[in-house]
Design a protein around this motif. Sequence first.
Motif, PDB file in Angstrom:
ATOM      1  N   ILE A   1      11.895  17.275   9.564  1.00 55.14           N
ATOM      2  CA  ILE A   1      12.271  18.244  10.295  1.00 55.14           C
ATOM      3  C   ILE A   1      11.449  18.576  11.373  1.00 55.14           C
ATOM      4  O   ILE A   1      10.119  19.051  10.735  1.00 55.14           O
TER       5      ILE A   1
ATOM      6  N   ALA B   1      19.935  21.734  17.051  1.00 59.92           N
ATOM      7  CA  ALA B   1      19.274  20.750  16.036  1.00 59.92           C
ATOM      8  C   ALA B   1      19.973  19.457  16.485  1.00 59.92           C
ATOM      9  O   ALA B   1      21.289  19.187  16.475  1.00 59.92           O
TER      10      ALA B   1
ATOM     11  N   CYS C   1      21.683  25.924  14.389  1.00 61.55           N
ATOM     12  CA  CYS C   1      20.832  26.178  13.037  1.00 61.55           C
ATOM     13  C   CYS C   1      20.113  27.716  13.281  1.00 61.55           C
ATOM     14  O   CYS C   1      20.173  28.003  14.384  1.00 61.55           O
TER      15      CYS C   1
ATOM     16  N   ASP D   1      16.272  28.944  12.627  1.00 62.76           N
ATOM     17  CA  ASP D   1      14.951  28.625  12.429  1.00 62.76           C
ATOM     18  C   ASP D   1      14.246  30.162  11.899  1.00 62.76           C
ATOM     19  O   ASP D   1      13.861  30.860  12.741  1.00 62.76           O
TER      20      ASP D   1
ATOM     21  N   THR E   1      16.004  27.054   6.907  1.00 64.40           N
ATOM     22  CA  THR E   1      16.695  26.469   8.067  1.00 64.40           C
ATOM     23  C   THR E   1      18.169  26.260   7.593  1.00 64.40           C
ATOM     24  O   THR E   1      18.770  25.415   7.408  1.00 64.40           O
TER      25      THR E   1
ATOM     26  N   ILE F   1      22.140  25.538   8.492  1.00 67.25           N
ATOM     27  CA  ILE F   1      22.481  24.843   9.503  1.00 67.25           C
ATOM     28  C   ILE F   1      23.983  24.283   9.458  1.00 67.25           C
ATOM     29  O   ILE F   1      24.361  24.130   8.167  1.00 67.25           O
TER      30      ILE F   1
ATOM     31  N   ILE G   1      15.490  15.174  12.023  1.00 69.22           N
ATOM     32  CA  ILE G   1      16.239  16.362  12.760  1.00 69.22           C
ATOM     33  C   ILE G   1      15.103  17.093  13.685  1.00 69.22           C
ATOM     34  O   ILE G   1      14.079  17.466  13.234  1.00 69.22           O
TER      35      ILE G   1
ATOM     36  N   LEU H   1      14.538  20.508  16.050  1.00 74.22           N
ATOM     37  CA  LEU H   1      15.036  21.749  16.227  1.00 74.22           C
ATOM     38  C   LEU H   1      14.401  22.159  17.643  1.00 74.22           C
ATOM     39  O   LEU H   1      13.150  22.012  17.890  1.00 74.22           O
TER      40      LEU H   1
END
Length: 201
Positions: free
Chosen positions: A3, A57, A82, A84, A111, A113, A167, A169
């Motif tokens: 991520i 994301a 999402c 964060d 996170t 999501i 992923i 972000l």
Amino acid sequence: MTIIGIGKNYVNTPEEMPSPKWAPIIFTKPETTLLTNNAPFEIPAVSNELAYEVELAFKISKAGKNISEADALNHVDAVAVCIDFTAKDVLAKSRENKGPWALAKGFDGATPISDFVSLDQFKGDINFALDLNGERVQTGNSSLMVYTLPQIIAHISQFMTLNPGDIILSGTPAHGVGLVKAGDKLLATLEGENKLEFEVK
């Protein structure tokens, strides 16, 4: 799965777009930060100051290294919304010694999501938003990203191979970040459609 987060990647208006652009801020988060299926978010014992940041994301669909901007979108196929979460007090202590963001961003469940949606459903820039206890607190549009998704993918892939399931972000809107407390309810939307809804415990 990796991520990868992008820090400070939004402006409030097109007129604020920096020229030249600064280098993107990159950080990574462990897979254990993912919180799915609208599960409640439990405030960790390590922090008393949790801040929400709503973000888009993007899911990598094809492996690549040294990906060009022109080819970047062929390596991503879906988007989610999402949160964060940042432990602001943990981050402040780390910054005192010029330390990293890892623990402040990387605690379990940091996170939340939504399910991913095919990018084919979006024909242009993507609107997203966050409501806290029924009040709109953040609104964003991908056109206000300092670094576009192709630029982000090209930049990251110079340093690390991107693999299917990774992923990205892409950053939070430049305004509206705030703190949460037990009992709060968060609702995040994509193009006005409810996608992520959970309670803070």
